[in-house]
Write a protein that holds these residues in place. Structure first.
Motif, mmCIF file in Angstrom:
data_model
loop_
_atom_site.group_PDB
_atom_site.id
_atom_site.type_symbol
_atom_site.label_atom_id
_atom_site.label_comp_id
_atom_site.label_asym_id
_atom_site.label_seq_id
_atom_site.Cartn_x
_atom_site.Cartn_y
_atom_site.Cartn_z
ATOM 1 N N THR A 147 0.986 -1.615 -0.297
ATOM 2 C CA THR A 147 0.038 0.049 -0.056
ATOM 3 C C THR A 147 1.231 1.194 -0.179
ATOM 4 O OG1 THR A 147 -0.132 0.190 2.434
ATOM 5 C CG2 THR A 147 -1.944 -1.041 1.230
ATOM 6 N N ALA A 148 2.212 0.886 0.123
ATOM 7 C CA ALA A 148 2.975 2.135 0.455
ATOM 8 C C ALA A 148 4.167 1.826 -0.058
ATOM 9 C CB ALA A 148 2.743 3.740 2.233
ATOM 10 N N ALA A 149 4.920 2.615 -0.059
ATOM 11 C CA ALA A 149 6.353 2.881 -0.566
ATOM 12 C C ALA A 149 7.426 3.747 -0.248
ATOM 13 C CB ALA A 149 6.747 2.518 -2.358
ATOM 14 N N CYS A 150 8.474 3.858 0.482
ATOM 15 C CA CYS A 150 9.110 4.576 0.674
ATOM 16 C C CYS A 150 10.333 5.003 -0.099
ATOM 17 C CB CYS A 150 10.172 4.974 2.255
ATOM 18 S SG CYS A 150 10.955 6.088 3.114
ATOM 19 N N MET A 151 10.299 6.176 -0.784
ATOM 20 C CA MET A 151 11.364 7.274 -2.091
ATOM 21 C C MET A 151 12.482 7.351 -1.224
ATOM 22 S SD MET A 151 10.848 4.288 -3.662
ATOM 23 C CE MET A 151 11.534 4.639 -5.081
ATOM 24 N N VAL A 152 13.349 6.901 -1.413
ATOM 25 C CA VAL A 152 14.512 8.114 -0.747
ATOM 26 C C VAL A 152 15.721 9.532 -1.132
ATOM 27 C CG1 VAL A 152 16.675 8.141 1.073
ATOM 28 C CG2 VAL A 152 14.892 6.815 1.209
ATOM 29 N N TRP A 153 16.067 10.126 -1.052
ATOM 30 C CA TRP A 153 16.221 11.436 -2.283
ATOM 31 C C TRP A 153 17.479 11.260 -1.935
ATOM 32 C CZ3 TRP A 153 16.836 12.795 -6.580
ATOM 33 C CH2 TRP A 153 17.908 13.806 -7.380
ATOM 34 N N SER A 154 17.750 11.538 -0.645
ATOM 35 C CA SER A 154 18.425 11.698 0.354
ATOM 36 C C SER A 154 18.412 11.560 1.918
ATOM 37 C CB SER A 154 19.553 13.394 0.091
ATOM 38 O OG SER A 154 17.545 14.055 1.284
ATOM 39 N N GLU A 155 19.218 11.235 2.813
ATOM 40 C CA GLU A 155 19.902 11.346 4.509
ATOM 41 C C GLU A 155 18.182 12.375 5.232
ATOM 42 O OE1 GLU A 155 23.121 12.138 6.594
ATOM 43 O OE2 GLU A 155 24.253 10.310 4.717
ATOM 44 N N SER A 156 17.425 12.872 4.669
ATOM 45 C CA SER A 156 16.737 14.176 4.927
ATOM 46 C C SER A 156 15.604 14.050 3.789
ATOM 47 C CB SER A 156 16.902 15.099 5.283
ATOM 48 O OG SER A 156 17.744 16.209 4.128
ATOM 49 N N ILE A 157 15.617 13.472 2.977
ATOM 50 C CA ILE A 157 14.137 13.656 2.097
ATOM 51 C C ILE A 157 13.670 12.289 1.460
ATOM 52 C CG2 ILE A 157 13.574 15.191 -0.211
ATOM 53 C CD1 ILE A 157 15.705 16.724 -0.249
ATOM 54 N N PHE A 158 12.083 12.649 1.767
ATOM 55 C CA PHE A 158 11.879 10.828 1.514
ATOM 56 C C PHE A 158 10.364 10.875 1.234
ATOM 57 C CE2 PHE A 158 14.157 10.434 5.238
ATOM 58 C CZ PHE A 158 15.393 9.308 5.179
ATOM 59 N N VAL A 159 10.107 10.670 -0.381
ATOM 60 C CA VAL A 159 8.722 10.317 -0.190
ATOM 61 C C VAL A 159 8.317 9.159 -0.324
ATOM 62 C CG1 VAL A 159 7.331 10.538 -2.831
ATOM 63 C CG2 VAL A 159 9.586 12.260 -2.432
ATOM 64 N N MET A 160 6.681 9.305 0.534
ATOM 65 C CA MET A 160 5.759 8.567 0.915
ATOM 66 C C MET A 160 5.551 7.696 -0.240
ATOM 67 S SD MET A 160 7.542 7.090 3.454
ATOM 68 C CE MET A 160 5.996 6.310 3.625
ATOM 69 N N LEU A 161 5.186 7.148 -1.149
ATOM 70 C CA LEU A 161 3.968 7.031 -2.463
ATOM 71 C C LEU A 161 2.769 6.235 -2.074
ATOM 72 C CD1 LEU A 161 6.784 5.962 -4.992
ATOM 73 C CD2 LEU A 161 5.690 8.172 -4.300
ATOM 74 N N LEU A 162 1.629 6.551 -1.623
ATOM 75 C CA LEU A 162 1.151 5.713 -0.899
ATOM 76 C C LEU A 162 -0.502 5.746 -1.812
ATOM 77 C CD1 LEU A 162 0.521 8.358 1.596
ATOM 78 C CD2 LEU A 162 1.814 6.543 1.743
ATOM 79 N N THR A 163 -0.798 4.473 -2.391
ATOM 80 C CA THR A 163 -2.376 3.861 -3.102
ATOM 81 C C THR A 163 -3.319 4.412 -2.197
ATOM 82 O OG1 THR A 163 -2.945 2.528 -1.141
ATOM 83 C CG2 THR A 163 -1.229 1.381 -2.967
ATOM 84 N N HIS A 164 -4.297 4.852 -3.752
ATOM 85 C CA HIS A 164 -5.486 5.724 -3.804
ATOM 86 C C HIS A 164 -5.917 4.984 -2.104
ATOM 87 C CE1 HIS A 164 -5.622 7.833 -7.136
ATOM 88 N NE2 HIS A 164 -4.271 8.088 -6.916
ATOM 89 N N ASP A 165 -6.029 4.299 -1.609
ATOM 90 C CA ASP A 165 -6.946 3.771 -1.061
ATOM 91 C C ASP A 165 -5.675 3.733 0.527
ATOM 92 O OD1 ASP A 165 -8.826 2.429 -1.978
ATOM 93 O OD2 ASP A 165 -7.686 0.229 -2.188
ATOM 94 N N LYS A 166 -4.922 3.796 0.754
ATOM 95 C CA LYS A 166 -4.029 4.173 1.475
ATOM 96 C C LYS A 166 -4.307 5.538 2.298
ATOM 97 C CE LYS A 166 -0.676 3.500 4.859
ATOM 98 N NZ LYS A 166 -0.939 1.805 5.736
ATOM 99 N N TRP A 167 -4.340 6.890 1.121
ATOM 100 C CA TRP A 167 -3.609 7.449 1.222
ATOM 101 C C TRP A 167 -4.958 8.332 1.680
ATOM 102 C CZ3 TRP A 167 -1.481 11.932 -0.059
ATOM 103 C CH2 TRP A 167 -1.601 13.013 0.142
ATOM 104 N N ARG A 168 -6.610 7.881 1.520
ATOM 105 C CA ARG A 168 -7.626 7.692 2.157
ATOM 106 C C ARG A 168 -7.721 7.281 3.724
ATOM 107 N NH1 ARG A 168 -9.663 6.520 -2.906
ATOM 108 N NH2 ARG A 168 -9.964 7.691 -3.968
ATOM 109 N N THR A 169 -6.546 6.779 4.618
ATOM 110 C CA THR A 169 -7.155 6.460 5.621
ATOM 111 C C THR A 169 -6.265 7.489 6.229
ATOM 112 O OG1 THR A 169 -4.446 5.386 5.865
ATOM 113 C CG2 THR A 169 -6.332 3.609 4.990
#
Length: 139
Positions: free
Chosen positions: A36-58
């Motif tokens: 339902t989600a993936a943590c994508m890392v750009w740097s030691e301090s920047i992360f992008v959490m990709l969330l499915t629409h169902d997960k987002w709605r929680t």
């Protein structure tokens, strides 16, 4: 603890979005990744959490904006103009859109905007601080 930012983005197709961000140079952190989600890392301090629409709605009842809207533009620094160009090319070749906005080259700063497969806009930019010494930027 040092300050970090976790950008949460709703995505329609989690595996495709993960592949897109990996093509841009983000690394996946499997510790915070599931169906339902993936943590994508750009740097030691920047992360992008990709969330499915169902997960987002929680997390919120607010509607997910259509891919044609711009709710935010996320700016990330690059080490060179070539890296800015490479990110744009990677976006275009992996399900995203290159140059979603006009490219800007101000001499001391260079940027190009791209969109991920869900329309989230990223501004990849390079800046030469030495060229700005004593100068006022004209926006």
């Amino acid at each position: 603890m040092s300050r970090m930012i976790f950008v949460n983005l709703p995505v329609a197709d989690l595996p495709a979005s993960m592949a897109f961000y990996e093509a841009l140079g983000f690394d996946n952190n499997p510790q915070f990744t599931d169906d339902t989600a993936a943590c994508m890392v750009w740097s030691e301090s920047i992360f992008v959490m990709l969330l499915t629409h169902d997960k987002w709605r929680t997390f919120t009842d607010r509607p997910i904006p259509p891919s044609t809207s711009s709710e935010v533009m996320l700016a990330i620094t690059c080490d060179s103009k070539d890296e800015v160009d490479a990110l744009n090319q990677a976006a275009a070749g992996n399900g995203g859109t290159a140059d979603i906005n006009p490219m800007q080259d101000m001499g001391f700063m260079y940027n190009r905007n791209l969109a991920d497969p869900d329309g989230h806009v990223w501004e990849a930019f390079w800046m030469d601080p030495a060229a700005m010494d004593g100068a006022q930027a004209e926006w």
